[in-house]
Scaffold this motif. Structure first.
Motif, PDB file in Angstrom:
ATOM      1  N   LYS A  61     -21.152 -36.166 -31.240  1.00  0.00           N
ATOM      2  CA  LYS A  61     -19.950 -35.580 -30.652  1.00  0.00           C
ATOM      3  C   LYS A  61     -18.710 -36.146 -31.329  1.00  0.00           C
ATOM      4  CE  LYS A  61     -19.796 -38.862 -26.774  1.00  0.00           C
ATOM      5  NZ  LYS A  61     -19.739 -39.001 -25.298  1.00  0.00           N
ATOM      6  N   GLN A  62     -17.697 -35.308 -31.405  1.00  0.00           N
ATOM      7  CA  GLN A  62     -16.414 -35.715 -31.969  1.00  0.00           C
ATOM      8  C   GLN A  62     -15.304 -35.208 -31.068  1.00  0.00           C
ATOM      9  OE1 GLN A  62     -16.200 -34.186 -35.934  1.00  0.00           O
ATOM     10  NE2 GLN A  62     -17.900 -35.416 -36.701  1.00  0.00           N
ATOM     11  N   GLN A  63     -14.225 -35.946 -31.044  1.00  0.00           N
ATOM     12  CA  GLN A  63     -13.098 -35.568 -30.192  1.00  0.00           C
ATOM     13  C   GLN A  63     -11.804 -35.854 -30.939  1.00  0.00           C
ATOM     14  OE1 GLN A  63     -13.218 -37.251 -26.239  1.00  0.00           O
ATOM     15  NE2 GLN A  63     -10.995 -37.148 -26.000  1.00  0.00           N
ATOM     16  N   LYS A  64     -10.881 -34.903 -30.935  1.00  0.00           N
ATOM     17  CA  LYS A  64      -9.587 -35.151 -31.566  1.00  0.00           C
ATOM     18  C   LYS A  64      -8.486 -34.504 -30.742  1.00  0.00           C
ATOM     19  CE  LYS A  64      -9.616 -31.243 -34.844  1.00  0.00           C
ATOM     20  NZ  LYS A  64      -9.520 -30.859 -36.262  1.00  0.00           N
ATOM     21  N   GLU A  65      -7.358 -35.169 -30.734  1.00  0.00           N
ATOM     22  CA  GLU A  65      -6.224 -34.689 -29.966  1.00  0.00           C
ATOM     23  C   GLU A  65      -5.512 -33.566 -30.720  1.00  0.00           C
ATOM     24  OE1 GLU A  65      -5.722 -35.725 -26.835  1.00  0.00           O
ATOM     25  OE2 GLU A  65      -7.578 -36.808 -27.287  1.00  0.00           O
ATOM     26  N   ILE A  66      -5.046 -32.587 -29.967  1.00  0.00           N
ATOM     27  CA  ILE A  66      -4.294 -31.473 -30.539  1.00  0.00           C
ATOM     28  C   ILE A  66      -2.814 -31.723 -30.295  1.00  0.00           C
ATOM     29  CG2 ILE A  66      -3.851 -28.998 -30.435  1.00  0.00           C
ATOM     30  CD1 ILE A  66      -6.714 -28.646 -29.412  1.00  0.00           C
ATOM     31  N   VAL A  67      -2.085 -31.777 -31.368  1.00  0.00           N
ATOM     32  CA  VAL A  67      -0.650 -32.030 -31.245  1.00  0.00           C
ATOM     33  C   VAL A  67       0.060 -30.716 -30.922  1.00  0.00           C
ATOM     34  CG1 VAL A  67       1.419 -32.886 -32.397  1.00  0.00           C
ATOM     35  CG2 VAL A  67      -0.817 -33.913 -32.888  1.00  0.00           C
ATOM     36  N   THR A  68       0.590 -30.634 -29.711  1.00  0.00           N
ATOM     37  CA  THR A  68       1.263 -29.392 -29.291  1.00  0.00           C
ATOM     38  C   THR A  68       2.665 -29.650 -28.756  1.00  0.00           C
ATOM     39  OG1 THR A  68       0.349 -29.590 -27.059  1.00  0.00           O
ATOM     40  CG2 THR A  68      -0.936 -28.338 -28.657  1.00  0.00           C
ATOM     41  N   THR A  69       3.141 -30.882 -28.993  1.00  0.00           N
ATOM     42  CA  THR A  69       4.431 -31.241 -28.394  1.00  0.00           C
ATOM     43  C   THR A  69       5.564 -30.343 -28.869  1.00  0.00           C
ATOM     44  OG1 THR A  69       4.712 -32.875 -30.161  1.00  0.00           O
ATOM     45  CG2 THR A  69       3.784 -33.643 -28.080  1.00  0.00           C
ATOM     46  N   ASP A  70       5.422 -29.792 -30.087  1.00  0.00           N
ATOM     47  CA  ASP A  70       6.503 -28.978 -30.606  1.00  0.00           C
ATOM     48  C   ASP A  70       6.244 -27.493 -30.429  1.00  0.00           C
ATOM     49  OD1 ASP A  70       4.398 -28.951 -32.312  1.00  0.00           O
ATOM     50  OD2 ASP A  70       5.558 -29.257 -34.154  1.00  0.00           O
ATOM     51  N   PHE A  71       5.270 -27.132 -29.571  1.00  0.00           N
ATOM     52  CA  PHE A  71       4.979 -25.715 -29.330  1.00  0.00           C
ATOM     53  C   PHE A  71       5.726 -25.226 -28.091  1.00  0.00           C
ATOM     54  CE2 PHE A  71       0.478 -25.594 -31.413  1.00  0.00           C
ATOM     55  CZ  PHE A  71       1.076 -25.825 -32.647  1.00  0.00           C
ATOM     56  N   ILE A  72       6.187 -23.997 -28.159  1.00  0.00           N
ATOM     57  CA  ILE A  72       6.693 -23.374 -26.942  1.00  0.00           C
ATOM     58  C   ILE A  72       5.488 -23.048 -26.063  1.00  0.00           C
ATOM     59  CG2 ILE A  72       8.694 -22.419 -28.133  1.00  0.00           C
ATOM     60  CD1 ILE A  72       7.285 -19.682 -28.062  1.00  0.00           C
ATOM     61  N   SER A  73       5.694 -22.843 -24.783  1.00  0.00           N
ATOM     62  CA  SER A  73       4.586 -22.545 -23.879  1.00  0.00           C
ATOM     63  C   SER A  73       4.183 -21.077 -23.976  1.00  0.00           C
ATOM     64  CB  SER A  73       4.977 -22.868 -22.439  1.00  0.00           C
ATOM     65  OG  SER A  73       5.963 -21.949 -21.987  1.00  0.00           O
ATOM     66  N   LEU A  74       3.001 -20.770 -23.453  1.00  0.00           N
ATOM     67  CA  LEU A  74       2.534 -19.390 -23.419  1.00  0.00           C
ATOM     68  C   LEU A  74       3.494 -18.514 -22.618  1.00  0.00           C
ATOM     69  CD1 LEU A  74       0.430 -17.133 -23.835  1.00  0.00           C
ATOM     70  CD2 LEU A  74      -0.779 -18.004 -21.821  1.00  0.00           C
ATOM     71  N   GLU A  75       3.950 -19.022 -21.492  1.00  0.00           N
ATOM     72  CA  GLU A  75       4.874 -18.239 -20.663  1.00  0.00           C
ATOM     73  C   GLU A  75       6.171 -17.926 -21.403  1.00  0.00           C
ATOM     74  OE1 GLU A  75       4.274 -16.748 -17.807  1.00  0.00           O
ATOM     75  OE2 GLU A  75       2.227 -17.463 -18.091  1.00  0.00           O
ATOM     76  N   GLU A  76       6.657 -18.904 -22.179  1.00  0.00           N
ATOM     77  CA  GLU A  76       7.870 -18.664 -22.962  1.00  0.00           C
ATOM     78  C   GLU A  76       7.623 -17.584 -24.017  1.00  0.00           C
ATOM     79  OE1 GLU A  76      10.350 -22.814 -23.138  1.00  0.00           O
ATOM     80  OE2 GLU A  76       8.364 -22.845 -24.056  1.00  0.00           O
ATOM     81  N   ALA A  77       6.447 -17.643 -24.656  1.00  0.00           N
ATOM     82  CA  ALA A  77       6.106 -16.640 -25.672  1.00  0.00           C
ATOM     83  C   ALA A  77       6.034 -15.251 -25.050  1.00  0.00           C
ATOM     84  CB  ALA A  77       4.778 -16.996 -26.332  1.00  0.00           C
ATOM     85  N   LYS A  78       5.450 -15.158 -23.863  1.00  0.00           N
ATOM     86  CA  LYS A  78       5.354 -13.866 -23.186  1.00  0.00           C
ATOM     87  C   LYS A  78       6.745 -13.322 -22.825  1.00  0.00           C
ATOM     88  CE  LYS A  78       2.058 -13.560 -20.002  1.00  0.00           C
ATOM     89  NZ  LYS A  78       1.177 -13.953 -18.891  1.00  0.00           N
ATOM     90  N   LYS A  79       7.602 -14.207 -22.362  1.00  0.00           N
ATOM     91  CA  LYS A  79       8.961 -13.769 -22.024  1.00  0.00           C
ATOM     92  C   LYS A  79       9.699 -13.242 -23.254  1.00  0.00           C
ATOM     93  CE  LYS A  79       9.741 -16.624 -17.917  1.00  0.00           C
ATOM     94  NZ  LYS A  79      10.504 -17.751 -17.326  1.00  0.00           N
ATOM     95  N   ILE A  80       9.490 -13.914 -24.403  1.00  0.00           N
ATOM     96  CA  ILE A  80      10.129 -13.477 -25.650  1.00  0.00           C
ATOM     97  C   ILE A  80       9.652 -12.077 -26.025  1.00  0.00           C
ATOM     98  CG2 ILE A  80      10.222 -13.896 -28.152  1.00  0.00           C
ATOM     99  CD1 ILE A  80      10.080 -16.939 -27.425  1.00  0.00           C
ATOM    100  N   ALA A  81       8.345 -11.845 -25.905  1.00  0.00           N
ATOM    101  CA  ALA A  81       7.777 -10.538 -26.247  1.00  0.00           C
ATOM    102  C   ALA A  81       8.280  -9.453 -25.297  1.00  0.00           C
ATOM    103  CB  ALA A  81       6.256 -10.608 -26.223  1.00  0.00           C
ATOM    104  N   LEU A  82       8.256  -9.744 -24.011  1.00  0.00           N
ATOM    105  CA  LEU A  82       8.696  -8.749 -23.023  1.00  0.00           C
ATOM    106  C   LEU A  82      10.175  -8.413 -23.181  1.00  0.00           C
ATOM    107  CD1 LEU A  82       6.809  -9.998 -19.821  1.00  0.00           C
ATOM    108  CD2 LEU A  82       6.256  -8.008 -21.229  1.00  0.00           C
ATOM    109  N   GLU A  83      10.981  -9.450 -23.460  1.00  0.00           N
ATOM    110  CA  GLU A  83      12.412  -9.208 -23.655  1.00  0.00           C
ATOM    111  C   GLU A  83      12.637  -8.335 -24.887  1.00  0.00           C
ATOM    112  OE1 GLU A  83      16.563 -11.721 -24.409  1.00  0.00           O
ATOM    113  OE2 GLU A  83      14.797 -12.731 -23.603  1.00  0.00           O
TER     114      GLU A  83
END
Length: 745
Positions: A363-385
């Motif tokens: 087994k292997q485990q690694k952290e995903i760096v997402t600190t600089d990502f916008i959230s899914l909800e923010e992305a959806k709002k951008i698309a809907l707008e």
């Protein structure tokens, strides 16, 4: 004269040569060496002429024989035994053999190439094809050549491993009626004779009998004893399955067993049946030798769902995860294993699970760096707008919400639709910029446009419904549909709704069984009778795109759902599935989720084509949680599930300034009348109930307040009074480095 005799013997005599010969006799005798030269030349001429005459005789036509499968082809044989040329008797043969060189080949080579072409076109499959060989009267009369050809034909067809039954037709007598049938239906005289015999025995018209397969026609010929049959050396598929089940110690009568692969493989040099099946507890893989029935390979593994559960339990996952790889690695290795790769929002795991014992091999485990990502909800709002849509005023259904990390530029892939349009967006996960935006007419509208343009009045079946939009100038819907007589292909502009291209072709169905016959075959196999119970057909489609026309049928009763593929030519069952009902599968998911409040299903899909374990995929949600389930469509067991809590949208907070004013009012303080120093101003979210924590002091007292961030209620407060000495030492300008000071102007 000797010269004349010689010339006559080689067939080259004429008056001029005779005169020359007589003139030669009257001349003076030539020297001896000249005579020898003339004799040598004459001898060479005799030899060359003999060789040429022999070659001509060898290349002369000895007769013809035909080979019928469904395509029918005639081979012309030279006296030397070589194939001089071939003639295709019907369009099936022409299509299959148009680019195949068969002339001037040995019989073995010509037949091997013919069979290979037929296999490529789907006319000979699974090593069970029936082949009819018919000799013409000339070959029938040449017993030695016929026997030699028969041996070569049999050897060549056996080596292809494609033939199940080989029939050599008996000698044909001249029959005008047989010749007429052969010409009318474009078949050999041998098959025409079979058609006539079957028609006489059944009383059916010849055009109906001509649609029978060779196997069906053969039954009537065997009864009349006019054919000689040679059967293939392969065991049958059913025998292979019985061998595998016996070895696995399974009984189909005692438990549910689902076969997901039943294939005769010829590519390994050792023909074998590849079988894959599963029960409620295990998966099985077998290779059975197609000739001897011996077991080449046998594997018994834990199920994929069990392997995934082992990995998830070991990883201690609590949040929703997505699997990006689910692979069983079992061929040619000591320890078969499942390779599983999955991730939640923060971590990615890679596991190797022993497919036999269920142990964690690696087994292997690694952290995903997402600190600089916008959230899914923010992305959806951008698309809907960008799309000019508002969820508060209309229904919007998201069908895809995915964070794609594989393209070097992380982005959110969003697909959603309203009552009038479909939308596709790619939103940059770092910047929130729109990488791609597509607004299309709905699939239903595109289909209506095509149907209206085609002027269809009868019921049609769609065999392809594809939106082609990636990287092209004009996105379009590709639609293929047909009724009983015609097939249409359309390209509909996905933005404007214009017809970009259309094609129409007539369907020739003279060789096909009818839809009703196909339905009866499926119902009989399922053990159902529409006279005694209600059976609802939801799909009745003639599919022509797989190279082997078949009827695709889907229907259900009160207890089960069924999916069938029935060969449109011979009526054989190509695929059969018996599933639990959609309603039952939904109940299994809801009961397991323990749902006590109203839920809404956003996806209800049966995934069954070309996979080992057909399943229902459900996505549903309540006001507090969102679930996804994969339910085995045959056994009804839960293969996979996820549950995510829905965090309600953050309520409107009163704001820091208002919270401070509430605290000051409660403390009886006025910033305009006295000096007040705030040392702590904090919005706390960790207690489950957001509140403002405020600490401040005057020259006489220190205060500590907790103010509800939503309602403004005072949750807690504390007051500490200073002594006179302490109050005199409070500096006017000193304050905590993190505090804010308010003073009178």
């Amino acid at each position: 004269m000797k010269t004349e005799v010689l010339l006559r013997s080689i067939g080259k005599i004429n008056d001029e040569l005779i005169a020359d010969a007589e003139s030669e006799a009257n001349t003076k005798r030539k020297p001896g060496w000249a005579k020898l030269g003339i004799m040598a030349a004459c001898l060479a001429l005799v030899l060359c002429t003999g060789i040429a005459a022999n070659a001509i005789r060898s290349n002369a036509t000895a007769g013809t024989f035909t080979m019928d499968v469904n395509p029918s082809v005639e081979y012309t044989i030279a006296k030397s035994g070589i194939v001089k040329n071939v003639r295709c008797l019907n369009s099936d043969a022409e299509n299959a053999l148009s680019d195949v060189a068969l002339g001037k080949q040995s019989v073995e080579t010509a037949l091997t190439r013919t069979v290979a072409a037929y296999e490529a076109c789907g006319y000979m499959e699974n090593g069970e094809a029936t082949v009819l060989i018919s000799f013409d009267s000339r070959l029938d009369a040449n017993a030695e050549l016929k026997a030699s050809l028969s041996a070569k034909i049999r050897k060549a067809l056996e080596q292809t491993d494609a033939v199940g039954t080989l029939v050599f037709h008996s000698e044909l007598t001249e029959n005008a009626e047989v010749a007429k049938i052969a010409e009318e239906f474009h078949v050999s005289l041998g098959r025409a004779d079979w058609i006539l015999t079957a028609a006489n025995k059944t009383g059916l018209p010849t055009d109906e009998v001509s649609r029978m397969s060779l196997d069906e026609l053969l039954k009537f010929q065997e009864v009349s004893g006019i054919s000689s049959v040679s059967v293939s050396k392969f065991i049958s598929l059913e025998e292979a399955k019985k061998i595998a089940l016996k070895d696995a110690k399974l009984d189909e009568l005692a438990q549910k067993i689902v076969f997901t692969r039943e294939e005769l493989s010829r590519n390994q040099g050792n023909p074998c049946y590849l079988l894959e099946f599963y029960t409620g507890t295990n998966q099985y893989f077998y290779q059975i030798d197609a000739k001897s029935g011996s077991i080449i390979y046998a594997g018994k593994f834990i199920t994929l769902s069990e392997a995934k559960k082992i990995a998830l339990d070991d990883a201690g996952c609590k949040d929703k995860v997505s699997f990006t790889e689910e692979t069983l690695v079992s061929g040619g290795i000591k320890t078969p294993y499942y390779r599983l790769v999955f991730a939640d929002a923060k971590t990615q795991w890679t596991y190797r699970i022993d497919a036999v014992l269920g142990n964690v091999l690696e087994k292997q485990q690694k952290e995903i760096v997402t600190t600089d990502f916008i959230s899914l909800e923010e992305a959806k709002k951008i698309a809907l707008e960008d799309a000019g849509l508002d969820e508060a005023t209309q229904k919007i259904v998201f069908t895809r919400e995915e964070l794609n990390r594989n393209q070097g530029k992380p982005c959110y892939l969003l697909e959603f639709y309203t009552g009038t349009n479909q939308y596709h967006y790619q939103i940059d996960a770092k910047t929130g910029s729109i990488i791609y935006a597509g607004k299309f007419i709905t699939l239903a509208d595109a289909k209506k446009i095509a149907l209206d343009d085609a002027g269809c009045k009868d019921k049609v079946s769609f065999t392809e419904e594809t939106l082609v939009s990636g990287g092209i100038k004009t996105p379009y819907y590709r639609l293929v549909f047909a009724d009983g007589k015609t097939q249409w292909t359309y390209r509909i502009d996905a933005v404007l709704g214009n017809v970009l291209e259309k094609q129409q072709k007539e369907i020739v169905t003279t060789d096909f069984i009818s839809l009703e016959e196909a339905k009866q075959i499926a119902l009989k196999d399922a053990g159902l009778d529409d006279a005694t119970q209600k059976i609802v057909f939801t799909r009745e489609e003639l599919s022509r795109n797989s190279g082997k026309p078949c009827y695709i049928l889907e229907f259900y009763t009160a207890k089960k759902q069924y999916s069938y593929k029935v060969d449109a030519k011979d009526g054989s069952i190509m695929e059969a599935y018996h599933f639990i009902l959609l309603a039952d599968a939904k109940k299994i998911a809801l009961d397991d989720a323990g749902v006590s409040e109203k839920v809404t299903f956003t996806e209800e899909t049966l995934v069954a084509g070309g996979i080992k374990s057909p399943y229902y995929y459900f996505a549903f949600e309540s006001a507090s949680a969102r679930w996804t389930y994969k339910i085995d469509a045959v056994l009804g067991v839960i293969m996979d599930k996820t549950c995510d809590k829905i965090i309600p949208s953050a309520p409107e907070f009163i704001g820091l300034e208002k919270a401070k004013q509430i605290a000051l009012d409660d403390a009886g303080l006025d910033e305009t009348a006295q000096k007040i120093v705030f040392t702590r101003e904090e919005l706390s979210r960790n207690s489950g109930k957001p509140c403002y924590i405020l600490e401040f002091y005057t020259d006489k007292c220190a205060y500590s307040y907790k103010v509800d961030a939503v309602s403004g209620d005072i949750i807690g407060k504390k007051t500490d009074w200073f002594s006179r000495q302490e109050s005199e030492t409070v500096p006017e300008t000193s304050q905590n480095s993190d505090s804010k000071q308010r003073t009178d102007d």
